[in-house]
Design an enzyme around this catalytic site. Sequence first.
Site, PDB file in Angstrom:
ATOM      1  N   ASP A 162       0.794  -1.248   0.000  1.00 28.35           N
ATOM      2  CA  ASP A 162       0.000   0.000   0.000  1.00 28.35           C
ATOM      3  C   ASP A 162       0.821   1.290   0.000  1.00 28.35           C
ATOM      4  OD1 ASP A 162      -1.956  -1.918   0.220  1.00 28.35           O
ATOM      5  OD2 ASP A 162      -2.563  -1.373   2.243  1.00 28.35           O
ATOM      6  N   CYS A 170      -2.067  -3.059   8.088  1.00 27.62           N
ATOM      7  CA  CYS A 170      -1.897  -3.929   6.918  1.00 27.62           C
ATOM      8  C   CYS A 170      -0.612  -4.753   6.982  1.00 27.62           C
ATOM      9  CB  CYS A 170      -1.956  -3.110   5.642  1.00 27.62           C
ATOM     10  SG  CYS A 170      -3.557  -2.289   5.403  1.00 27.62           S
ATOM     11  N   LYS A 207      -7.193  -3.947  -3.083  1.00 25.97           N
ATOM     12  CA  LYS A 207      -7.868  -4.687  -2.024  1.00 25.97           C
ATOM     13  C   LYS A 207      -8.659  -3.737  -1.140  1.00 25.97           C
ATOM     14  CE  LYS A 207      -3.780  -4.533   1.008  1.00 25.97           C
ATOM     15  NZ  LYS A 207      -4.299  -3.662   2.057  1.00 25.97           N
TER      16      LYS A 207
END
Length: 204
Positions: free
Chosen positions: A17, A117, A83
């Site tokens: 990310d 994450c 996602k």
Amino acid sequence: MAAPTRRLVRPALFICDLQEKFRPAIHEFARVVSTTQKLLKASQILDIPVFATTQLRAKLGETCPELGLDAEGGVKPMAHVDKSAFSMMVPDLRKEFEKLGPEKREVVVVGIESHICVTQTTLDLLRDGHKVYVIADAVSSCNKQEVPIALARLRAEGAVVTSSESWLYECMGDASIGEFKEMAKSVKEFSKGTKENLEALCKM
């Protein structure tokens, strides 16, 4: 005399990310990107498969451009998927990861956020039986205080928390491997940034 072999035989690089829109919010975001660039260069030299994700790309934007993922002359990840889940181990990425074969791998995780994450990705990989390295000079969060808490938890869960340079040399394991000279040149090229990134992200 047998030919030298690498110490880590099935490494993979997971980039979590690192999107442009997070740049103003994440503590020392540019340092995380800088270390990730070094690891991406190593992935090209050592032929390490790369997997990357974005979080809600339509809202939060693309991966930051200086990583060069999917760009001409850059790194083509095995998977670069979007996602909504916090873990990177979503079906689309898992499907591509499993194409590497059934063997357990040595996965290095970088990106953001450390306590969300990165943590959930690491826990899923550990649960699946992989050895996981979390790179301390390549992870961060919006609130810098979250980072040492997350890293302490991940150590307790069984992940290896280490530095980018330590991991690169462990990945090679032997100065006699064919790629060592090119890797040593790359390490020297990034040496100033490595020092600055460690000072910014790994304060004791």
